[in-house]
Design a protein around this motif. Structure first.
Motif, mmCIF file in Angstrom:
data_model
loop_
_atom_site.group_PDB
_atom_site.id
_atom_site.type_symbol
_atom_site.label_atom_id
_atom_site.label_comp_id
_atom_site.label_asym_id
_atom_site.label_seq_id
_atom_site.Cartn_x
_atom_site.Cartn_y
_atom_site.Cartn_z
ATOM 1 N N THR A 85 55.201 -25.119 35.646
ATOM 2 C CA THR A 85 54.465 -23.921 35.245
ATOM 3 C C THR A 85 53.492 -24.228 34.117
ATOM 4 O O THR A 85 52.316 -23.838 34.162
ATOM 5 N N GLY A 86 53.962 -24.920 33.099
ATOM 6 C CA GLY A 86 53.104 -25.256 31.963
ATOM 7 C C GLY A 86 51.945 -26.150 32.367
ATOM 8 O O GLY A 86 50.805 -25.952 31.931
ATOM 9 N N ALA A 89 49.471 -23.990 34.410
ATOM 10 C CA ALA A 89 48.769 -23.031 33.541
ATOM 11 C C ALA A 89 47.701 -23.748 32.724
ATOM 12 O O ALA A 89 46.581 -23.243 32.561
ATOM 13 N N PRO A 179 47.225 -16.919 27.066
ATOM 14 C CA PRO A 179 48.071 -17.940 27.708
ATOM 15 C C PRO A 179 49.263 -17.333 28.445
ATOM 16 O O PRO A 179 49.659 -17.819 29.505
ATOM 17 N N GLU A 180 49.807 -16.248 27.896
ATOM 18 C CA GLU A 180 50.942 -15.589 28.542
ATOM 19 C C GLU A 180 50.539 -15.017 29.904
ATOM 20 O O GLU A 180 51.313 -15.078 30.865
ATOM 21 N N ARG A 183 50.273 -17.909 32.372
ATOM 22 C CA ARG A 183 51.613 -18.367 32.748
ATOM 23 C C ARG A 183 52.291 -17.370 33.696
ATOM 24 O O ARG A 183 52.998 -17.770 34.621
ATOM 25 N N LYS A 184 52.082 -16.086 33.474
ATOM 26 C CA LYS A 184 52.691 -15.074 34.330
ATOM 27 C C LYS A 184 52.177 -15.198 35.765
ATOM 28 O O LYS A 184 52.949 -15.106 36.726
ATOM 29 N N VAL A 186 50.916 -17.923 37.202
ATOM 30 C CA VAL A 186 51.459 -19.159 37.778
ATOM 31 C C VAL A 186 52.924 -18.971 38.151
ATOM 32 O O VAL A 186 53.349 -19.329 39.258
ATOM 33 N N THR A 187 53.692 -18.395 37.233
ATOM 34 C CA THR A 187 55.120 -18.180 37.486
ATOM 35 C C THR A 187 55.332 -17.330 38.731
ATOM 36 O O THR A 187 56.204 -17.625 39.560
ATOM 37 N N GLU A 199 60.442 -21.885 28.774
ATOM 38 C CA GLU A 199 60.160 -22.787 27.649
ATOM 39 C C GLU A 199 60.419 -22.083 26.348
ATOM 40 O O GLU A 199 60.271 -20.902 26.220
#
Length: 199
Positions: A85-86, A89, A179-180, A183-184, A186-187, A199
């Motif tokens: 995920t990281g 992202a 960034p959140e 990431r959301k 992608v997740t 993480e």
């Protein structure tokens, strides 16, 4: 404007100027005059280095694709490290920086430019097609390492990530997403094939 002055790294100077015009005024404002005015050089300088303005734009996009390929090599090298995920992202954030997002818009609105780029990108949308291939290769590498499920369809996941990422970053007026938020997205896209602890 003087025309007899040698301009050091004229191509790079013109590319940088085109990117500034794109960022400030958008694809519709990108003309040869706007670029040379922004670069502080005579219009003839552009035509000494490129056959015409569309040839200049095609090379600008190819330069961005080459930069993307270098980012892709770094992403592939990161397989097996950090979190999937990281890593994804980070790649989407790098891919959809303001200049690249503006260049995607430019490619969308200029038919002649897309036609010229068919030698580089035979199908799909230049830049985004290459990005999808890079992400698919990365996901395949992670699948081989057992960090994503064997059943993962990387050839479907990668364009899904690209499309979702593009929509997230495409609003020039709102600024980049947090960034959140990246990431959301992608997740959510990879949730069915990746089991990671937060993480």
């Amino acid at each position: 404007m003087p025309t007899g002055i040698a301009i050091r790294d004229a191509r790079e100077q013109l590319f940088d100027a085109a990117e500034r015009v794109l960022l400030r005024d958008g694809p519709s404002a990108l003309t040869s005059r706007a670029v040379t005015t922004e670069a502080g050089c005579a219009k003839g300088v552009l035509h000494r280095h490129f056959d015409d303005f569309d040839a200049f734009l095609a090379e600008l996009v190819r330069e961005r694709i080459a930069r993307l390929q270098r980012q892709g090599a770094a992403l592939l090298a990161a397989a097996g490290t950090g979190t999937v995920t990281g890593n994804l992202a980070g790649m989407l954030t790098d891919l959809f920086g303001p200049v690249a997002t503006a260049i995607v818009g430019l490619v969308i609105v200029r038919d002649e430019l897309r036609a010229r780029l068919r030698a580089t990108t035979p199908a799909g949308l230049p830049l985004l097609t290459e990005a999808a291939a890079i992400i698919a290769a990365y996901l395949a590498a992670e699948r081989e390492r057992g960090r994503i499920a064997r059943r993962a369809d990387v050839d479907t996941l990668s364009p899904t990530l690209i499309g979702a990422g593009h929509l997230l970053f495409a609003d020039r007026d709102a600024g980049p997403p947090s960034p959140e938020a990246v990431r959301k997205v992608v997740t959510t896209v990879i949730a069915d094939v990746v089991g990671e602890s937060p993480e």
